[in-house]
Write a protein that holds these residues in place. Structure first.
Motif, PDB file in Angstrom:
ATOM      1  N   CYS A  41      28.774   9.245  31.489  1.00 14.13           N
ATOM      2  CA  CYS A  41      29.693  10.332  31.858  1.00 14.13           C
ATOM      3  C   CYS A  41      29.136  11.290  32.914  1.00 14.13           C
ATOM      4  O   CYS A  41      29.852  12.164  33.378  1.00 14.13           O
ATOM      5  CB  CYS A  41      30.117  11.112  30.619  1.00 14.13           C
ATOM      6  SG  CYS A  41      28.823  12.161  29.915  1.00 14.13           S
ATOM      7  N   CYS A  81      24.222  11.467  24.000  1.00 18.34           N
ATOM      8  CA  CYS A  81      24.707  12.412  24.995  1.00 18.34           C
ATOM      9  C   CYS A  81      25.575  13.444  24.275  1.00 18.34           C
ATOM     10  O   CYS A  81      26.434  13.091  23.462  1.00 18.34           O
ATOM     11  CB  CYS A  81      25.520  11.682  26.060  1.00 18.34           C
ATOM     12  SG  CYS A  81      26.387  12.779  27.212  1.00 18.34           S
ATOM     13  N   GLY A  82      25.356  14.706  24.578  1.00 17.83           N
ATOM     14  CA  GLY A  82      26.109  15.779  23.936  1.00 17.83           C
ATOM     15  C   GLY A  82      27.572  15.827  24.334  1.00 17.83           C
ATOM     16  O   GLY A  82      28.381  16.458  23.666  1.00 17.83           O
ATOM     17  N   LYS A  83      27.934  15.151  25.411  1.00 14.70           N
ATOM     18  CA  LYS A  83      29.322  15.166  25.872  1.00 14.70           C
ATOM     19  C   LYS A  83      30.098  13.930  25.409  1.00 14.70           C
ATOM     20  O   LYS A  83      31.180  14.051  24.856  1.00 14.70           O
ATOM     21  CB  LYS A  83      29.365  15.274  27.389  1.00 14.70           C
ATOM     22  CG  LYS A  83      30.763  15.396  27.958  1.00 14.70           C
ATOM     23  CD  LYS A  83      30.742  15.646  29.446  1.00 14.70           C
ATOM     24  CE  LYS A  83      32.151  15.805  29.982  1.00 14.70           C
ATOM     25  NZ  LYS A  83      32.141  15.987  31.442  1.00 14.70           N
ATOM     26  N   CYS A  84      29.556  12.734  25.648  1.00 15.54           N
ATOM     27  CA  CYS A  84      30.336  11.508  25.374  1.00 15.54           C
ATOM     28  C   CYS A  84      29.804  10.674  24.209  1.00 15.54           C
ATOM     29  O   CYS A  84      30.450   9.718  23.799  1.00 15.54           O
ATOM     30  CB  CYS A  84      30.415  10.640  26.634  1.00 15.54           C
ATOM     31  SG  CYS A  84      28.877   9.787  27.066  1.00 15.54           S
ATOM     32  N   TYR A  86      26.849  13.631  32.491  1.00 12.81           N
ATOM     33  CA  TYR A  86      26.444  14.934  31.936  1.00 12.81           C
ATOM     34  C   TYR A  86      24.938  15.126  32.100  1.00 12.81           C
ATOM     35  O   TYR A  86      24.157  14.195  31.914  1.00 12.81           O
ATOM     36  CB  TYR A  86      26.841  15.005  30.465  1.00 12.81           C
ATOM     37  CG  TYR A  86      26.787  16.384  29.867  1.00 12.81           C
ATOM     38  CD1 TYR A  86      27.479  17.438  30.438  1.00 12.81           C
ATOM     39  CD2 TYR A  86      26.063  16.630  28.718  1.00 12.81           C
ATOM     40  CE1 TYR A  86      27.440  18.713  29.881  1.00 12.81           C
ATOM     41  CE2 TYR A  86      26.029  17.892  28.144  1.00 12.81           C
ATOM     42  CZ  TYR A  86      26.715  18.926  28.740  1.00 12.81           C
ATOM     43  OH  TYR A  86      26.689  20.180  28.195  1.00 12.81           O
ATOM     44  N   CYS A  90      23.555  11.376  32.069  1.00 13.47           N
ATOM     45  CA  CYS A  90      24.094  10.277  31.266  1.00 13.47           C
ATOM     46  C   CYS A  90      24.713   9.229  32.192  1.00 13.47           C
ATOM     47  O   CYS A  90      25.515   9.565  33.066  1.00 13.47           O
ATOM     48  CB  CYS A  90      25.146  10.811  30.306  1.00 13.47           C
ATOM     49  SG  CYS A  90      25.952   9.535  29.310  1.00 13.47           S
ATOM     50  N   SER A 142      23.087  15.443  21.237  1.00 11.74           N
ATOM     51  CA  SER A 142      23.345  15.660  19.818  1.00 11.74           C
ATOM     52  C   SER A 142      22.358  14.770  19.071  1.00 11.74           C
ATOM     53  O   SER A 142      21.929  13.737  19.578  1.00 11.74           O
ATOM     54  CB  SER A 142      24.789  15.343  19.449  1.00 11.74           C
ATOM     55  OG  SER A 142      25.073  13.990  19.678  1.00 11.74           O
ATOM     56  N   ASN A 165      23.202  21.976  24.483  1.00 12.68           N
ATOM     57  CA  ASN A 165      24.177  20.971  24.041  1.00 12.68           C
ATOM     58  C   ASN A 165      24.109  19.682  24.872  1.00 12.68           C
ATOM     59  O   ASN A 165      25.051  18.898  24.858  1.00 12.68           O
ATOM     60  CB  ASN A 165      25.584  21.546  24.056  1.00 12.68           C
ATOM     61  CG  ASN A 165      26.047  21.915  25.461  1.00 12.68           C
ATOM     62  OD1 ASN A 165      25.260  21.947  26.415  1.00 12.68           O
ATOM     63  ND2 ASN A 165      27.326  22.206  25.593  1.00 12.68           N
ATOM     64  N   SER A 166      23.005  19.449  25.586  1.00  9.27           N
ATOM     65  CA  SER A 166      22.885  18.211  26.379  1.00  9.27           C
ATOM     66  C   SER A 166      22.850  16.979  25.495  1.00  9.27           C
ATOM     67  O   SER A 166      23.329  15.918  25.879  1.00  9.27           O
ATOM     68  CB  SER A 166      21.615  18.235  27.240  1.00  9.27           C
ATOM     69  OG  SER A 166      21.749  19.145  28.299  1.00  9.27           O
TER      70      SER A 166
END
Length: 92
Positions: free
Chosen positions: A26, A69-72, A28, A23, A56, A53-54
């Motif tokens: 972030c 992005c699964g994180k941000c 990720y 990403c 969503s 979970n990379s």
């Protein structure tokens, strides 16, 4: 990495070196180069994210999901179900 360049400036479409796509916001891990393939769209195409979970996803219409992005939550484009290089694979 950015999937949102509409002016033919997408630098990763024809990039096939071994590595990890992350990403841009972030850092990720999103996709491994081994899941990347050539496609006629103007963006890079992948068959699957690197981790469960990379990314969503949110369904926009039947067979098409908006992907972040699964994180941000940074927007990454779409997943098109059954539009991959082989039957049954998705295209991210």
């Amino acid at each position: 990495m950015s999937f949102c360049s509409f002016s033919r400036g997408e630098i990763y479409k024809d990039h096939f070196k071994t590595g990890m796509y992350v990403c841009v916001k972030c850092g990720y891990e999103l996709f491994a180069s081994k899941s990347k393939y050539e496609h006629s769209s103007p963006w890079p195409a992948f068959t699957e994210p690197i981790h469960e979970n990379s990314v969503s996803k949110q369904e926009e219409r039947l067979g098409a999901y908006k992907v972040q992005c699964g994180k941000c939550g940074n927007g990454l484009g779409h997943e098109f179900v059954n539009d991959g290089p082989k039957r049954g694979l998705s295209r991210f």
